[in-house]
Scaffold this active site. Structure first.
Site, PDB file in Angstrom:
ATOM      1  N   PHE A 182      43.644  56.861  32.614  1.00 22.80           N
ATOM      2  CA  PHE A 182      42.919  58.116  32.808  1.00 22.80           C
ATOM      3  C   PHE A 182      43.769  59.344  32.495  1.00 22.80           C
ATOM      4  O   PHE A 182      43.327  60.455  32.729  1.00 22.80           O
ATOM      5  CB  PHE A 182      42.392  58.201  34.250  1.00 22.80           C
ATOM      6  CG  PHE A 182      41.129  57.433  34.462  1.00 22.80           C
ATOM      7  CD1 PHE A 182      39.901  57.970  34.105  1.00 22.80           C
ATOM      8  CD2 PHE A 182      41.151  56.161  35.008  1.00 22.80           C
ATOM      9  CE1 PHE A 182      38.729  57.256  34.295  1.00 22.80           C
ATOM     10  CE2 PHE A 182      39.986  55.438  35.199  1.00 22.80           C
ATOM     11  CZ  PHE A 182      38.761  55.988  34.845  1.00 22.80           C
ATOM     12  N   HIS A 239      56.458  49.030  32.998  1.00 24.25           N
ATOM     13  CA  HIS A 239      55.764  49.293  34.265  1.00 24.25           C
ATOM     14  C   HIS A 239      56.582  48.743  35.426  1.00 24.25           C
ATOM     15  O   HIS A 239      57.460  47.898  35.237  1.00 24.25           O
ATOM     16  CB  HIS A 239      54.368  48.646  34.281  1.00 24.25           C
ATOM     17  CG  HIS A 239      53.338  49.449  33.533  1.00 24.25           C
ATOM     18  ND1 HIS A 239      53.107  49.284  32.182  1.00 24.25           N
ATOM     19  CD2 HIS A 239      52.489  50.429  33.935  1.00 24.25           C
ATOM     20  CE1 HIS A 239      52.158  50.124  31.784  1.00 24.25           C
ATOM     21  NE2 HIS A 239      51.764  50.838  32.830  1.00 24.25           N
ATOM     22  N   HIS A 240      56.206  49.166  36.623  1.00 25.24           N
ATOM     23  CA  HIS A 240      56.859  48.739  37.864  1.00 25.24           C
ATOM     24  C   HIS A 240      56.755  47.225  38.072  1.00 25.24           C
ATOM     25  O   HIS A 240      55.859  46.574  37.534  1.00 25.24           O
ATOM     26  CB  HIS A 240      56.254  49.476  39.063  1.00 25.24           C
ATOM     27  CG  HIS A 240      54.763  49.329  39.165  1.00 25.24           C
ATOM     28  ND1 HIS A 240      54.166  48.335  39.899  1.00 25.24           N
ATOM     29  CD2 HIS A 240      53.754  50.033  38.604  1.00 25.24           C
ATOM     30  CE1 HIS A 240      52.858  48.442  39.806  1.00 25.24           C
ATOM     31  NE2 HIS A 240      52.575  49.462  39.015  1.00 25.24           N
ATOM     32  N   LYS A 270      53.331  45.316  39.073  1.00 26.81           N
ATOM     33  CA  LYS A 270      52.114  45.289  38.226  1.00 26.81           C
ATOM     34  C   LYS A 270      51.720  43.843  37.945  1.00 26.81           C
ATOM     35  O   LYS A 270      52.554  43.005  37.619  1.00 26.81           O
ATOM     36  CB  LYS A 270      52.356  46.043  36.912  1.00 26.81           C
ATOM     37  CG  LYS A 270      51.111  46.109  36.029  1.00 26.81           C
ATOM     38  CD  LYS A 270      51.228  47.158  34.956  1.00 26.81           C
ATOM     39  CE  LYS A 270      50.020  47.175  34.031  1.00 26.81           C
ATOM     40  NZ  LYS A 270      48.756  47.498  34.741  1.00 26.81           N
ATOM     41  N   THR A 286      46.532  49.698  28.811  1.00 27.64           N
ATOM     42  CA  THR A 286      46.754  50.782  27.841  1.00 27.64           C
ATOM     43  C   THR A 286      47.376  50.239  26.565  1.00 27.64           C
ATOM     44  O   THR A 286      46.992  50.623  25.454  1.00 27.64           O
ATOM     45  CB  THR A 286      47.670  51.852  28.459  1.00 27.64           C
ATOM     46  OG1 THR A 286      47.080  52.273  29.684  1.00 27.64           O
ATOM     47  CG2 THR A 286      47.844  53.039  27.536  1.00 27.64           C
TER      48      THR A 286
HETATM   49  P1  NAD Z   1      47.640  48.206  44.278  1.00 26.95           P
HETATM   50  O1  NAD Z   1      47.888  46.736  44.373  1.00 26.95           O
HETATM   51  O2  NAD Z   1      48.638  49.135  44.845  1.00 26.95           O
HETATM   52  O3  NAD Z   1      46.230  48.556  44.964  1.00 26.95           O
HETATM   53  C1  NAD Z   1      45.063  47.817  44.772  1.00 26.95           C
HETATM   54  C2  NAD Z   1      44.273  47.878  46.078  1.00 26.95           C
HETATM   55  O4  NAD Z   1      43.005  47.277  45.851  1.00 26.95           O
HETATM   56  C3  NAD Z   1      44.956  47.094  47.213  1.00 26.95           C
HETATM   57  O5  NAD Z   1      45.033  47.906  48.373  1.00 26.95           O
HETATM   58  C4  NAD Z   1      44.058  45.887  47.409  1.00 26.95           C
HETATM   59  O6  NAD Z   1      44.008  45.443  48.765  1.00 26.95           O
HETATM   60  C5  NAD Z   1      42.707  46.440  46.960  1.00 26.95           C
HETATM   61  N1  NAD Z   1      41.766  45.403  46.497  1.00 26.95           N
HETATM   62  C6  NAD Z   1      42.042  44.275  45.785  1.00 26.95           C
HETATM   63  N2  NAD Z   1      40.908  43.591  45.550  1.00 26.95           N
HETATM   64  C7  NAD Z   1      39.897  44.298  46.116  1.00 26.95           C
HETATM   65  C8  NAD Z   1      38.497  44.081  46.217  1.00 26.95           C
HETATM   66  N3  NAD Z   1      37.905  43.015  45.680  1.00 26.95           N
HETATM   67  N4  NAD Z   1      37.763  45.017  46.882  1.00 26.95           N
HETATM   68  C9  NAD Z   1      38.350  46.090  47.446  1.00 26.95           C
HETATM   69  N5  NAD Z   1      39.689  46.337  47.391  1.00 26.95           N
HETATM   70  C10 NAD Z   1      40.448  45.451  46.727  1.00 26.95           C
HETATM   71  O7  NAD Z   1      47.402  48.507  42.732  1.00 26.95           O
HETATM   72  P2  NAD Z   1      47.386  49.932  42.002  1.00 26.95           P
HETATM   73  O8  NAD Z   1      48.733  50.190  41.421  1.00 26.95           O
HETATM   74  O9  NAD Z   1      46.749  50.956  42.890  1.00 26.95           O
HETATM   75  O10 NAD Z   1      46.435  49.595  40.765  1.00 26.95           O
HETATM   76  C11 NAD Z   1      45.110  49.161  40.967  1.00 26.95           C
HETATM   77  C12 NAD Z   1      44.482  48.852  39.606  1.00 26.95           C
HETATM   78  O11 NAD Z   1      44.380  50.054  38.834  1.00 26.95           O
HETATM   79  C13 NAD Z   1      45.327  47.885  38.761  1.00 26.95           C
HETATM   80  O12 NAD Z   1      44.460  47.062  38.009  1.00 26.95           O
HETATM   81  C14 NAD Z   1      46.101  48.817  37.843  1.00 26.95           C
HETATM   82  O13 NAD Z   1      46.546  48.198  36.654  1.00 26.95           O
HETATM   83  C15 NAD Z   1      45.056  49.865  37.587  1.00 26.95           C
HETATM   84  N6  NAD Z   1      45.554  51.166  37.152  1.00 26.95           N
HETATM   85  C16 NAD Z   1      44.760  51.829  36.298  1.00 26.95           C
HETATM   86  C17 NAD Z   1      45.117  53.098  35.888  1.00 26.95           C
HETATM   87  C18 NAD Z   1      44.182  53.848  34.961  1.00 26.95           C
HETATM   88  O14 NAD Z   1      44.492  55.016  34.603  1.00 26.95           O
HETATM   89  N7  NAD Z   1      43.035  53.267  34.586  1.00 26.95           N
HETATM   90  C19 NAD Z   1      46.302  53.678  36.337  1.00 26.95           C
HETATM   91  C20 NAD Z   1      47.096  52.971  37.224  1.00 26.95           C
HETATM   92  C21 NAD Z   1      46.702  51.702  37.646  1.00 26.95           C
END
Ligand code: NAD
Length: 259
Positions: free
Chosen positions: A113, A143-144, A147, A154
């Site tokens: 985003f 990435h960290h 991940k 991306t």
């Molecule tokens: P994270 O593991 O810190 O957080 C994910 C959260 O989602 C956790 O708290 C987990 O308990 C919860 N979760 C998992 N399954 C679930 C479900 N079925 N229903 C409800 N909650 C659920 O991860 P993050 O770093 O916050 O990233 C989350 C996702 O977003 C990843 O797939 C990441 O790659 C993606 N991401 C996308 C962007 C973007 O710009 N599109 C940017 C950063 C991360």
């Protein structure tokens, strides 16, 4: 105020969206959904499922995992609610389920985003048209260590852009290299995922010619970069009809550019 139901609220991105919404004065988190609910911080409505809290919001914003993305899309489709979905690592089945839901509701999907990555993709289109087609292209992403998916969504989106510009098949992707496979084939597209520490997100596209190379790079230093884009998408999608929307739609919509 635009009311958000935030899925994945206890996660890294969930907390970044929460902070960006609080600072905006335009968005409020009406309910938080997480399979790992943290009832104390912040206070408010928490649920382990979307459906029971869906009516509290104008739009659902989801950063969880592929299963969470599908569940959110199904719940939104059942109630006619708009969805902003940012989870990565979706399978083609997951993606198809979201696409089907977008026939009845507005779904905004982006694997990244950040406005800077949108600019990187534009710059890449220009660079690919400007350099000879013989130049080799490689993607390196960092990435960290926590991940889950590799390569990043991306990196895959960038690879798709390159494949389309160069008319390369899906089989052109080479994920890392080892061994003595001989010289690099011309129609190859290398993708290299580095994992470690706390890198938020770093994408480099290298275009390598004879005696020179060009490097396009975006570095996300803070998840606020993604959170602000996701809020702009939430604003966009609350007034959109059913359909599938991306960063391109938002950035190109007259008078509706991300703020
Ligand atoms: P994270 O593991 O810190 O957080 C994910 C959260 O989602 C956790 O708290 C987990 O308990 C919860 N979760 C998992 N399954 C679930 C479900 N079925 N229903 C409800 N909650 C659920 O991860 P993050 O770093 O916050 O990233 C989350 C996702 O977003 C990843 O797939 C990441 O790659 C993606 N991401 C996308 C962007 C973007 O710009 N599109 C940017 C950063 C991360």
């Amino acid at each position: 105020m635009i009311r958000i139901v935030l899925v994945g609220a206890a996660g890294r991105m969930g907390r970044a969206v929460e902070a960006a919404a609080a600072a905006s004065g335009e968005f409020e988190i009406a309910a938080r959904v997480d399979v790992r609910p943290e009832h104390s911080q912040p206070h408010g409505v928490w649920s382990t499922e979307v459906s029971p809290v869906l009516a509290r919001g104008d739009v659902v914003v989801e950063f969880s995992d592929p299963k969470g993305a599908r569940e959110a899309a199904a719940a939104c489709a059942a109630r006619g609610a708009a969805l902003v979905s940012g989870s990565t690592g979706l399978s083609s089945d997951d993606e198809a389920a979201l696409r089907t839901a977008s026939q009845t509701i507005a779904i905004f999907r982006a694997s990244n985003f950040s406005l800077g990555v949108a600019a990187l993709r534009e710059a890449l289109r220009v660079a690919l048209a400007a350099v000879p087609a013989t130049w080799d292209v490689e993607i390196v992403e960092r990435h960290h260590r926590l991940k889950k998916d590799s390569p990043s969504g991306t990196a895959l989106a960038l690879a798709d852009d390159i494949r389309k510009a160069r008319s390369l098949p899906g089989s052109a992707l080479r994920h890392g290299r080892q061994g003595a496979a001989g010289p690099r084939p011309a129609a190859e597209l290398g993708v290299h995922a580095v994992r470690g520490g706390s890198w938020v997100g770093d994408h480099q596209v290298l275009l390598a010619g004879e005696g020179e190379w060009l490097e396009l790079r975006h570095v996300a230093q803070d998840r606020a970069a993604f959170a602000h884009g996701a809020l702009a998408a939430a604003r966009f999608v609350t007034t959109a009809g059913p359909g599938w929307y991306t960063m391109e739609d938002m950035l190109r919509a007259p008078g509706r550019a991300a703020r």
